[in-house]
Design a protein around this motif. Structure first.
Motif, PDB file in Angstrom:
ATOM      1  N   SER A  24      35.929  33.338  40.167  1.00  0.00           N
ATOM      2  CA  SER A  24      34.957  32.242  40.130  1.00  0.00           C
ATOM      3  C   SER A  24      33.576  32.758  39.737  1.00  0.00           C
ATOM      4  CB  SER A  24      34.892  31.557  41.492  1.00  0.00           C
ATOM      5  OG  SER A  24      33.931  30.556  41.495  1.00  0.00           O
ATOM      6  N   GLU A  25      33.183  33.870  40.320  1.00  0.00           N
ATOM      7  CA  GLU A  25      31.885  34.456  39.972  1.00  0.00           C
ATOM      8  C   GLU A  25      31.875  34.967  38.529  1.00  0.00           C
ATOM      9  OE1 GLU A  25      28.845  37.906  41.468  1.00  0.00           O
ATOM     10  OE2 GLU A  25      30.077  36.893  42.964  1.00  0.00           O
ATOM     11  N   LEU A  26      32.981  35.541  38.103  1.00  0.00           N
ATOM     12  CA  LEU A  26      33.100  36.011  36.724  1.00  0.00           C
ATOM     13  C   LEU A  26      32.979  34.838  35.749  1.00  0.00           C
ATOM     14  CD1 LEU A  26      33.618  38.449  34.878  1.00  0.00           C
ATOM     15  CD2 LEU A  26      36.067  38.002  35.138  1.00  0.00           C
ATOM     16  N   LYS A  27      33.620  33.723  36.073  1.00  0.00           N
ATOM     17  CA  LYS A  27      33.537  32.526  35.235  1.00  0.00           C
ATOM     18  C   LYS A  27      32.087  32.046  35.128  1.00  0.00           C
ATOM     19  CE  LYS A  27      35.082  27.795  34.836  1.00  0.00           C
ATOM     20  NZ  LYS A  27      35.368  26.618  35.607  1.00  0.00           N
ATOM     21  N   ASN A  28      31.359  32.069  36.240  1.00  0.00           N
ATOM     22  CA  ASN A  28      29.947  31.677  36.217  1.00  0.00           C
ATOM     23  C   ASN A  28      29.141  32.581  35.284  1.00  0.00           C
ATOM     24  OD1 ASN A  28      30.283  29.554  38.006  1.00  0.00           O
ATOM     25  ND2 ASN A  28      29.774  30.778  39.796  1.00  0.00           N
ATOM     26  N   CYS A  29      29.446  33.873  35.314  1.00  0.00           N
ATOM     27  CA  CYS A  29      28.759  34.802  34.414  1.00  0.00           C
ATOM     28  C   CYS A  29      29.085  34.487  32.962  1.00  0.00           C
ATOM     29  CB  CYS A  29      29.135  36.248  34.735  1.00  0.00           C
ATOM     30  SG  CYS A  29      28.339  36.887  36.208  1.00  0.00           S
ATOM     31  N   TYR A  30      30.344  34.200  32.680  1.00  0.00           N
ATOM     32  CA  TYR A  30      30.745  33.843  31.317  1.00  0.00           C
ATOM     33  C   TYR A  30      29.990  32.604  30.835  1.00  0.00           C
ATOM     34  CZ  TYR A  30      34.792  37.058  31.275  1.00  0.00           C
ATOM     35  OH  TYR A  30      35.607  38.169  31.283  1.00  0.00           O
ATOM     36  N   GLU A  31      29.838  31.624  31.702  1.00  0.00           N
ATOM     37  CA  GLU A  31      29.120  30.405  31.336  1.00  0.00           C
ATOM     38  C   GLU A  31      27.652  30.687  31.039  1.00  0.00           C
ATOM     39  OE1 GLU A  31      29.984  27.800  34.611  1.00  0.00           O
ATOM     40  OE2 GLU A  31      32.006  27.365  33.854  1.00  0.00           O
ATOM     41  N   LYS A  32      27.034  31.553  31.822  1.00  0.00           N
ATOM     42  CA  LYS A  32      25.638  31.936  31.582  1.00  0.00           C
ATOM     43  C   LYS A  32      25.496  32.666  30.258  1.00  0.00           C
ATOM     44  CE  LYS A  32      24.436  32.407  36.464  1.00  0.00           C
ATOM     45  NZ  LYS A  32      24.105  33.360  37.524  1.00  0.00           N
ATOM     46  N   ILE A  33      26.415  33.590  29.991  1.00  0.00           N
ATOM     47  CA  ILE A  33      26.386  34.349  28.742  1.00  0.00           C
ATOM     48  C   ILE A  33      26.569  33.415  27.552  1.00  0.00           C
ATOM     49  CG2 ILE A  33      27.646  36.047  27.357  1.00  0.00           C
ATOM     50  CD1 ILE A  33      28.408  37.429  30.017  1.00  0.00           C
ATOM     51  N   GLU A  34      27.477  32.487  27.663  1.00  0.00           N
ATOM     52  CA  GLU A  34      27.784  31.553  26.585  1.00  0.00           C
ATOM     53  C   GLU A  34      26.577  30.674  26.257  1.00  0.00           C
ATOM     54  OE1 GLU A  34      31.825  29.093  25.641  1.00  0.00           O
ATOM     55  OE2 GLU A  34      31.011  28.953  27.655  1.00  0.00           O
ATOM     56  N   THR A  35      25.815  30.315  27.272  1.00  0.00           N
ATOM     57  CA  THR A  35      24.673  29.431  27.094  1.00  0.00           C
ATOM     58  C   THR A  35      23.432  30.161  26.585  1.00  0.00           C
ATOM     59  OG1 THR A  35      25.520  28.088  28.904  1.00  0.00           O
ATOM     60  CG2 THR A  35      23.238  27.729  28.255  1.00  0.00           C
ATOM     61  N   ARG A  59      24.722  44.288  25.630  1.00  0.00           N
ATOM     62  CA  ARG A  59      23.988  43.696  26.739  1.00  0.00           C
ATOM     63  C   ARG A  59      24.902  43.637  27.951  1.00  0.00           C
ATOM     64  NH1 ARG A  59      19.393  40.945  24.960  1.00  0.00           N
ATOM     65  NH2 ARG A  59      19.240  40.926  22.702  1.00  0.00           N
ATOM     66  N   GLN A  60      24.312  43.385  29.112  1.00  0.00           N
ATOM     67  CA  GLN A  60      25.152  43.240  30.295  1.00  0.00           C
ATOM     68  C   GLN A  60      24.539  42.270  31.277  1.00  0.00           C
ATOM     69  OE1 GLN A  60      25.598  47.192  31.875  1.00  0.00           O
ATOM     70  NE2 GLN A  60      23.894  46.971  33.284  1.00  0.00           N
ATOM     71  N   ILE A  61      25.414  41.662  32.045  1.00  0.00           N
ATOM     72  CA  ILE A  61      25.016  40.796  33.155  1.00  0.00           C
ATOM     73  C   ILE A  61      25.717  41.338  34.399  1.00  0.00           C
ATOM     74  CG2 ILE A  61      26.868  39.166  32.573  1.00  0.00           C
ATOM     75  CD1 ILE A  61      25.146  36.933  33.780  1.00  0.00           C
ATOM     76  N   VAL A  62      25.002  41.354  35.494  1.00  0.00           N
ATOM     77  CA  VAL A  62      25.519  41.881  36.754  1.00  0.00           C
ATOM     78  C   VAL A  62      26.052  40.721  37.592  1.00  0.00           C
ATOM     79  CG1 VAL A  62      24.913  43.160  38.847  1.00  0.00           C
ATOM     80  CG2 VAL A  62      23.809  43.728  36.676  1.00  0.00           C
ATOM     81  N   LEU A  63      27.270  40.880  38.118  1.00  0.00           N
ATOM     82  CA  LEU A  63      27.791  39.889  39.051  1.00  0.00           C
ATOM     83  C   LEU A  63      26.976  39.983  40.338  1.00  0.00           C
ATOM     84  CD1 LEU A  63      30.223  40.258  37.010  1.00  0.00           C
ATOM     85  CD2 LEU A  63      31.652  39.544  38.910  1.00  0.00           C
ATOM     86  N   LYS A  64      26.749  38.858  40.984  1.00  0.00           N
ATOM     87  CA  LYS A  64      25.897  38.833  42.175  1.00  0.00           C
ATOM     88  C   LYS A  64      26.546  39.486  43.385  1.00  0.00           C
ATOM     89  CE  LYS A  64      23.228  34.774  41.037  1.00  0.00           C
ATOM     90  NZ  LYS A  64      22.843  33.416  41.420  1.00  0.00           N
ATOM     91  N   THR A  65      27.787  39.150  43.662  1.00  0.00           N
ATOM     92  CA  THR A  65      28.436  39.570  44.896  1.00  0.00           C
ATOM     93  C   THR A  65      29.285  40.815  44.745  1.00  0.00           C
ATOM     94  OG1 THR A  65      28.553  37.226  45.460  1.00  0.00           O
ATOM     95  CG2 THR A  65      29.848  38.709  46.807  1.00  0.00           C
ATOM     96  N   TYR A  66      29.787  41.050  43.567  1.00  0.00           N
ATOM     97  CA  TYR A  66      30.735  42.144  43.325  1.00  0.00           C
ATOM     98  C   TYR A  66      30.080  43.240  42.495  1.00  0.00           C
ATOM     99  CZ  TYR A  66      34.093  38.779  45.026  1.00  0.00           C
ATOM    100  OH  TYR A  66      34.765  37.882  45.814  1.00  0.00           O
ATOM    101  N   PRO A  67      30.499  44.488  42.690  1.00  0.00           N
ATOM    102  CA  PRO A  67      29.871  45.612  41.971  1.00  0.00           C
ATOM    103  C   PRO A  67      30.424  45.765  40.542  1.00  0.00           C
ATOM    104  CG  PRO A  67      31.552  46.448  43.444  1.00  0.00           C
ATOM    105  CD  PRO A  67      31.487  44.962  43.670  1.00  0.00           C
ATOM    106  N   TYR A  68      30.241  44.718  39.744  1.00  0.00           N
ATOM    107  CA  TYR A  68      30.727  44.702  38.362  1.00  0.00           C
ATOM    108  C   TYR A  68      29.641  44.221  37.429  1.00  0.00           C
ATOM    109  CZ  TYR A  68      35.571  45.512  39.654  1.00  0.00           C
ATOM    110  OH  TYR A  68      36.727  46.084  40.109  1.00  0.00           O
ATOM    111  N   VAL A  69      29.739  44.681  36.186  1.00  0.00           N
ATOM    112  CA  VAL A  69      28.909  44.163  35.108  1.00  0.00           C
ATOM    113  C   VAL A  69      29.835  43.690  33.995  1.00  0.00           C
ATOM    114  CG1 VAL A  69      26.902  45.615  35.603  1.00  0.00           C
ATOM    115  CG2 VAL A  69      28.620  46.429  33.995  1.00  0.00           C
ATOM    116  N   VAL A  70      29.359  42.713  33.248  1.00  0.00           N
ATOM    117  CA  VAL A  70      30.064  42.237  32.065  1.00  0.00           C
ATOM    118  C   VAL A  70      29.280  42.751  30.866  1.00  0.00           C
ATOM    119  CG1 VAL A  70      30.806  40.215  30.754  1.00  0.00           C
ATOM    120  CG2 VAL A  70      30.903  40.183  33.258  1.00  0.00           C
TER     121      VAL A  70
END
Length: 96
Positions: free
Chosen positions: A34-45, A58-69
């Motif tokens: 769910s959090e990953l999907k939110n990041c995808y939506e932000k990136i897409e926009t 570029r990268q976006i950091v997930l808020k709750t999990y120690p991951y970057v996209v």
């Protein structure tokens, strides 16, 4: 809005993370997705709003999990190359 393209490597990384979290606690993997999907939506926009960390990556950091996209903007497309755990060797997140 940009067209989102998720490379197979990024899909596999996300699947691995999902499975790991689900093994730790049922439902936790779903929260990760769910959090990953939110990041995808932000990136897409608005992909240009996120930090450039290496030549055109570029990268976006997930808020709750120690991951970057990790992604690139290529004309009208946003190409996601990795869903990367932040404790791993950072050089590996730019491999295609």
């Amino acid at each position: 809005m940009y067209r989102l393209i998720v490379k197979p490597r990024a899909i596999n990384m996300a699947k691995d993370a999902y499975q790991w979290y689900e093994e730790k606690q049922p439902g936790l993997g779903e929260l990760f997705l769910s959090e990953l999907k939110n990041c995808y939506e932000k990136i897409e926009t608005w992909p240009a709003a996120y930090t450039e960390v290496k030549t055109s990556y570029r990268q976006i950091v997930l808020k709750t999990y120690p991951y970057v996209v990790v992604f690139k903007i290529i004309k009208e497309d946003v190409v996601i190359y990795a869903v990367f755990h932040t404790s791993r060797n950072p050089r590996k997140k730019f491999k295609k």
